[in-house]
Every structure is written in structure tokens, then in C-alpha cells.
Design an enzyme around this catalytic site. Structure first.
Site, PDB file in Angstrom:
ATOM      1  N   ARG A   1      -0.149  -3.100  10.704  1.00  0.00           N
ATOM      2  CA  ARG A   1      -0.572  -3.841  11.903  1.00  0.00           C
ATOM      3  C   ARG A   1      -0.918  -5.301  11.595  1.00  0.00           C
ATOM      4  O   ARG A   1      -1.036  -6.102  12.530  1.00  0.00           O
ATOM      5  CB  ARG A   1      -1.772  -3.155  12.554  1.00  0.00           C
ATOM      6  CG  ARG A   1      -1.444  -1.795  13.170  1.00  0.00           C
ATOM      7  CD  ARG A   1      -2.673  -1.205  13.850  1.00  0.00           C
ATOM      8  NE  ARG A   1      -2.372   0.039  14.544  1.00  0.00           N
ATOM      9  CZ  ARG A   1      -2.435   1.253  14.001  1.00  0.00           C
ATOM     10  NH1 ARG A   1      -2.767   1.379  12.723  1.00  0.00           N
ATOM     11  NH2 ARG A   1      -2.161   2.330  14.701  1.00  0.00           N
TER      12      ARG A   1
ATOM     13  N   LYS B   1      -7.372   3.930   2.108  1.00  0.00           N
ATOM     14  CA  LYS B   1      -7.533   3.028   3.257  1.00  0.00           C
ATOM     15  C   LYS B   1      -7.921   3.812   4.514  1.00  0.00           C
ATOM     16  O   LYS B   1      -8.719   3.367   5.315  1.00  0.00           O
ATOM     17  CB  LYS B   1      -6.212   2.272   3.458  1.00  0.00           C
ATOM     18  CG  LYS B   1      -5.977   1.670   4.815  1.00  0.00           C
ATOM     19  CD  LYS B   1      -6.703   0.379   4.954  1.00  0.00           C
ATOM     20  CE  LYS B   1      -6.408  -0.384   6.222  1.00  0.00           C
ATOM     21  NZ  LYS B   1      -5.774   0.312   7.295  1.00  0.00           N
ATOM     22  N   ASP B   2      -7.313   4.991   4.675  1.00  0.00           N
ATOM     23  CA  ASP B   2      -7.640   5.870   5.800  1.00  0.00           C
ATOM     24  C   ASP B   2      -8.489   7.020   5.258  1.00  0.00           C
ATOM     25  O   ASP B   2      -8.042   8.179   5.204  1.00  0.00           O
ATOM     26  CB  ASP B   2      -6.354   6.369   6.463  1.00  0.00           C
ATOM     27  CG  ASP B   2      -5.536   5.209   7.024  1.00  0.00           C
ATOM     28  OD1 ASP B   2      -5.864   4.742   8.114  1.00  0.00           O
ATOM     29  OD2 ASP B   2      -4.599   4.753   6.343  1.00  0.00           O
TER      30      ASP B   2
ATOM     31  N   GLY C   1       0.841  -1.207   0.000  1.00  0.00           N
ATOM     32  CA  GLY C   1       0.000   0.000   0.000  1.00  0.00           C
ATOM     33  C   GLY C   1       0.868   1.246   0.000  1.00  0.00           C
ATOM     34  O   GLY C   1       0.672   2.168  -0.806  1.00  0.00           O
ATOM     35  N   HIS C   2       1.864   1.267   0.898  1.00  0.00           N
ATOM     36  CA  HIS C   2       2.799   2.397   0.920  1.00  0.00           C
ATOM     37  C   HIS C   2       3.534   2.503  -0.422  1.00  0.00           C
ATOM     38  O   HIS C   2       3.749   3.600  -0.933  1.00  0.00           O
ATOM     39  CB  HIS C   2       3.856   2.196   2.005  1.00  0.00           C
ATOM     40  CG  HIS C   2       3.325   2.135   3.408  1.00  0.00           C
ATOM     41  ND1 HIS C   2       3.374   0.998   4.168  1.00  0.00           N
ATOM     42  CD2 HIS C   2       2.739   3.083   4.191  1.00  0.00           C
ATOM     43  CE1 HIS C   2       2.865   1.242   5.362  1.00  0.00           C
ATOM     44  NE2 HIS C   2       2.450   2.482   5.409  1.00  0.00           N
TER      45      HIS C   2
ATOM     46  N   GLY D   1      -3.489   7.453   1.486  1.00  0.00           N
ATOM     47  CA  GLY D   1      -4.236   6.279   1.040  1.00  0.00           C
ATOM     48  C   GLY D   1      -5.726   6.385   1.354  1.00  0.00           C
ATOM     49  O   GLY D   1      -6.119   6.879   2.409  1.00  0.00           O
TER      50      GLY D   1
END
Ligand code: AMP
Length: 288
Positions: free
Chosen positions: A185, A147-148, A32-33, A145
Site C-alpha cells: 500500500r 509485519k502482520d 518484505g515478500h 511476516g
């Protein structure tokens, strides 16, 4: 790629006329990063990846203590993905003795969803460090992202409200083949919890299917999403349908709607989200 520890050394890397992209991270890099870094590579002459586990955005001290770290590995991955600089300051470089400023975005953007469950202070920690990173790096573009999703909205608000001269770009969520959203995580999930963690993405897929089949009633969509989590024995902390711009609750999914979920799976708190697009709607118009 060079690793840099101080703001002074970072500023010395600036060259007149060259554009800069910033990818802020807390490290333990995953695909993702790397998607953010690759997107940054396309957009600027220099790519700065920041690596800083920001103590001020952790509401749970054990989450901070257990946050995975491996700078050497991060440096290799960032370099391979095209970063020019890894900016990895010490906590003292970011928060020197006497540091007394906080940057807050107020209202529902920080009080809803994550704010309601982790406390708005989480976002105040994020906006304070992101403001500092933007001032330190002075990038033309900064990438975050989807995602957040809530964090991305908060940062857009911050940058607009404070007239910060930077473009914010949001990159789609990268997932494991089975659907689990990548997260630093995830390494803390044992085998059984790794299987249970699928509950979140399965809930999102169930909701997408329900909406694609023509259901617009929010309660019905949420029921379908919740039912998809039950076999995994995972209880959502929240599972919410909200407006994708202002996070206000939505009763009818008759336009693009953000479905956001958070759940504790074993020792790890996970979040995920999707944009639901009603049947017959023209689809995302480039905003997400
Ligand atoms: P973090 O290191 O978790 O603070 O994340 C750094 C940046 O990477 C944030 O902008 C995140 O939204 C983004 N990010 C984290 N996980 C993913 C993912 N699975 N897909 C895309 N971006 C992500």
C-alpha cells in the site's frame, strides 16, 4: 518459474518425496515478500508463491478497488527470489459458485487490535483463504511476516486448532532505510504522506528507547510513542501494548510485549509493530 491458475494444475506439480514451502501474498511484491520467498527457498525443495487479492478479507471496498496489482512484475520478482511456481488463481477458482464455508478463529486473537477496528470479519476472510491455500498447496512449511503480527498469531492458532500438518514460520519485518515498514500500500502514499508515514516506525523506536532506558510503566511508554507521532500530524487509530501471545492488554512492560500501531496516513491505512524487550531481559528467545 511457472505461473499456475488452477488447483488441478498445481497438484500435478507435486513430486513424491519433495518438500514444499508456501508464501501466501496478495501481490505487488516488495522486499518484505522477497525475504519470505528467500527464507522459503532455504527450507524446501519447491517454493510456491501464491498471488491472490482475497476479496473476503477487505472490509473497505475502496481499499480492494485501489489495491495495487502487477502480475508480470510480481512473476519476475518471485522468480528472481527463487520461487518455482506462482500460483495465481482467479476469484472463481478460489470461490466457485455455491461456495458457502467460512473458517473462523474466535476470541481476542481476532477481536483485539485490527479486529476491533476493521472487524473480526477481516480475519475470518484471512483464515478462510489461508485454509484453502494450505489445502490446495499442502505445503510442509508456510511463511508469514511479523509485519502482520496479529495475522501470524491467528494463523498459528488456526493451524494448531485444526491439526493442520504444516509448520508456520514468521519472518522479521523488512523496512525502508528510514524505518517505514514495506507494504504494497506504500505506493499509494503521495510525497507528503510518505514523510508523514514515518510516524508509525518513529513511535515504535521511541517506545523501544523508553523501555531500554528502564521505563516499565505502560502508560509512560505509550506517552513517549504517541509524542513521537505528533510532529508528523498523524493520529493513531490504535497504539497498544499487549501480550505477544494472546494480545491481552499489558500494564507493565516487565517482559516481552507487543507494541502495535495502526494509523490512517492520507488515503492509506498503515500498520506496524515491534516486540519491546525490557532492559536486562534475556531478549527474544527465538519465538519472534
Ligand atoms: P500481503 O501481500 O500484504 O498479504 O503480505 C504477504 C505476506 O508478506 C504476509 O505474510 C505479510 O506479513 C508479509 N509481509 C508484508 N510486508 C512485509 C514486510 N515489510 N516485511 C516482512 N514481511 C512482510
Amino acid at each position: 518459474m511457472r505461473t499456475i491458475r488452477t488447483v488441478a494444475a498445481l497438484r500435478a506439480t507435486r513430486r513424491d518425496g519433495e518438500t514444499v514451502a508456501l508464501v501466501p501474498t496478495m501481490g505487488y511484491l516488495h522486499d518484505g515478500h522477497l525475504a519470505l520467498i528467500r527464507a522459503a527457498r532455504q527450507q524446501a525443495d519447491q517454493v510456491v508463491v501464491s498471488l491472490f487479492v482475497n476479496p473476503r478479507q477487505f472490509n473497505d471496498p475502496s481499499d480492494l478497488d485501489n489495491y495495487p496489482r502487477d502480475e508480470q512484475r510480481d512473476a519476475a520478482l518471485a522468480s528472481d527470489a527463487g520461487a518455482d511456481f506462482l500460483f495465481a488463481p482467479t476469484p472463481d477458482e478460489v470461490y466457485p459458485p455455491g461456495f458457502a464455508t467460512q473458517v473462523r478463529v474466535g476470541g481476542p486473537l481476532t477481536e483485539a487490535l485490527e479486529g476491533a477496528h476493521r472487524g473480526a470479519e477481516h480475519f475470518h476472510g484471512v483464515t478462510t483463504v489461508v485454509t484453502k491455500l494450505l489445502n490446495m498447496v499442502a505445503p510442509d512449511v508456510a511463511l508469514f511476516g511479523q509485519k502482520d503480527a496479529q495475522q501470524a498469531l491467528v494463523i498459528r492458532r488456526l493451524v494448531t486448532d485444526l491439526d493442520m500438518p504444516v509448520r508456520i514460520e514468521v519472518v522479521p519485518t523488512v523496512r525502508e532505510p528510514d524505518g517505514l515498514a514495506l507494504s504494497s500500500r506504500n505506493v499509494r502514499l503521495g510525497d507528503d504522506d510518505r514523510r508523514r508515514a514515518l510516524a508509525l516506525s518513529r513511535a515504535l523506536r521511541a517506545a523501544e528507547g523508553t523501555v531500554a532506558a528502564g521505563t516499565t510503566d505502560a502508560a509512560q511508554v505509550l506517552t513517549a510513542a504517541r509524542a513521537a507521532m505528533t510532529p508528523f500530524d498523524v493520529e493513531p487509530e490504535y497504539l497498544a501494548l499487549v501480550d505477544p501471545e494472546d494480545l491481552s492488554p499489558v500494564g507493565t512492560v516487565d517482559q516481552e510485549t507487543l507494541l502495535a500501531v495502526a494509523a490512517l496516513v492520507g488515503p492509506v491505512r498503515l500498520i506496524d509493530n515491534t516486540i519491546l524487550v525490557p532492559a536486562g531481559s534475556p531478549g527474544t528467545n527465538g519465538r519472534h
